[in-house]
Write an enzyme that holds these catalytic residues in place. Structure first.
Site, PDB file in Angstrom:
ATOM      1  N   GLY A 311       5.985  -4.331   7.258  1.00 35.14           N
ATOM      2  CA  GLY A 311       5.474  -4.718   6.022  1.00 35.14           C
ATOM      3  C   GLY A 311       3.896  -4.026   6.467  1.00 35.14           C
ATOM      4  O   GLY A 311       4.043  -2.966   6.994  1.00 35.14           O
ATOM      5  N   GLU A 312       2.990  -4.498   5.756  1.00 37.10           N
ATOM      6  CA  GLU A 312       1.591  -4.164   5.911  1.00 37.10           C
ATOM      7  C   GLU A 312       1.325  -2.546   5.128  1.00 37.10           C
ATOM      8  O   GLU A 312       0.278  -2.083   5.220  1.00 37.10           O
ATOM      9  CB  GLU A 312       1.213  -3.793   7.235  1.00 37.10           C
ATOM     10  CG  GLU A 312       1.278  -5.431   8.123  1.00 37.10           C
ATOM     11  CD  GLU A 312       0.903  -5.073   9.405  1.00 37.10           C
ATOM     12  OE1 GLU A 312       0.272  -4.030  10.166  1.00 37.10           O
ATOM     13  OE2 GLU A 312       1.017  -6.038  10.233  1.00 37.10           O
ATOM     14  N   GLY A 313       2.326  -2.187   4.681  1.00 43.56           N
ATOM     15  CA  GLY A 313       2.106  -0.623   4.120  1.00 43.56           C
ATOM     16  C   GLY A 313       2.499   0.230   5.361  1.00 43.56           C
ATOM     17  O   GLY A 313       2.122   1.470   5.162  1.00 43.56           O
TER      18      GLY A 313
END
Length: 345
Positions: A311-313
């Site tokens: 996640g987190e980009g």
């Protein structure tokens, strides 16, 4: 939220884009997926000379009431602790954003914590986390709409400052459960198919997550409109990203879609306006099993498949230089005519 309609790209422009790609000094199709990326970027920008300007990634953080159902091995306070890590520059998304010259923005959309004032943290908090959707809707329609509008306004500001390519990341303990529930509602897959390891569940934990989602789906079985589904099962960070995606598409920006949770926001945006995917590049296929189903539903091909599920980009940040390479080759690589190289007869 304004409605928008994609401008149809003329067949003549499509033919011109393909001709420019084909006449570069290489065998036809020799740059593989980079050629498809270059074609898509040219389509989005409706030009033969695309450019990437002020790339940005917005990481939205929010907590989830469904953690009351013990669906995560991590406690809820990890959400705010990770936000502090983002602000301190120590998370994976910080590393990759620095490496590739991407502007990183971090937003508190609904973390169950009172942050001290920080110029590097965008305050988009609606409330301190969603409600437990296994018991009641996660958000009211008004809260959901406000989160979406917050995302839209932020993207509008970034666009006015010159940004034309944007990715979205998230942080929120429990948000893989919300994303899985959204996947079930938007695609009719089962809770078992949608449920994965998240932050590290074992087989028993994944089974429990699926049972919680099944319970929620039964409780809210009459929820059917795209907005009602998002408000009932989503998260404040997911709703914020959904609104941001809709605005980015309206502004004809390139959207770098990330992993499982970020793509759940895209599923919601797509259900509201199917045209949004015309502006999307899909950074990677997450190891989270439901992400493959999301990409299939969207008829999307991922640029990368690296076994990631952070996640987190992070997937968007890692894929960005490949998009740069695609744009650079179509702009800077010589054609057969320019280079004086003989082409195929």
């Amino acid at each position: 939220m304004q409605e928008f309609k994609i401008e149809q790209v003329s067949n003549q422009l499509n033919e011109s884009i393909q001709k420019k790609i084909d006449l570069k000094t290489k065998p036809l199709g020799a740059l593989g997926a980079l050629e498809k990326i270059a074609f898509k970027v040219c389509q989005i920008q409706q030009t033969l000379k695309p450019e990437l300007s002020k790339p940005s990634i917005l990481v939205c953080a929010g907590d989830h009431g469904v953690t009351e159902e013990k669906i995560s091995p991590f406690p809820q306070e990890v959400t705010f602790q990770m936000v502090m890590n983002f602000l301190g520059g120590g998370a994976a998304i910080n590393v990759f954003s620095r490496q590739h010259g991407i502007q990183l923005l971090v937003a508190d959309t609904g973390v169950n914590y009172d942050f001290e004032s920080n110029t590097n943290l965008l305050d988009l908090k609606i409330r301190k986390g969603t409600r437990n959707f296994a018991v009641e809707p996660a958000m009211t329609i008004e809260e959901c709409k406000q989160a979406m509008e917050n995302g839209a306004q932020l993207v509008d500001k970034l666009h006015s400052e010159g940004c034309n390519i944007i990715g979205f990341g998230e942080m929120g303990i429990g948000n893989t459960t919300a994303a899985a529930a959204l996947l079930c509602k938007y695609t009719d897959c089962t809770a078992t198919e949608a449920s994965g390891a998240g932050t590290g569940l074992d087989k028993e934990g994944i089974s429990h997550k699926a049972q919680v989602i099944e319970k929620a789906l039964l409780l809210h079985q009459n929820t059917s409109s795209p907005m009602d589904i998002l408000a009932t099962f989503g998260g404040l960070e997911i709703a914020t990203i959904c609104g941001a995606i809709l605005k980015a598409a309206e502004l004809k920006m390139i959207i770098l879609s990330d992993g499982f949770i970020a793509t759940s926001a895209l599923l919601a945006a797509h259900a509201i306006n199917p045209n949004v995917t015309d502006y999307c590049l899909y950074a990677h296929q997450s190891e989270e099993q439901g992400h493959r189903l999301m990409l299939q539903h969207l008829k999307a091909d991922a640029i990368l498949q690296l076994g990631m599920r952070l996640g987190e980009g992070t997937g968007s940040a890692i894929a960005f230089p490949l998009v740069q390479s695609a744009v650079n080759f179509i702009n800077e690589m010589s054609s057969f005519e320019d280079a004086g190289v003989s082409n195929v007869e």
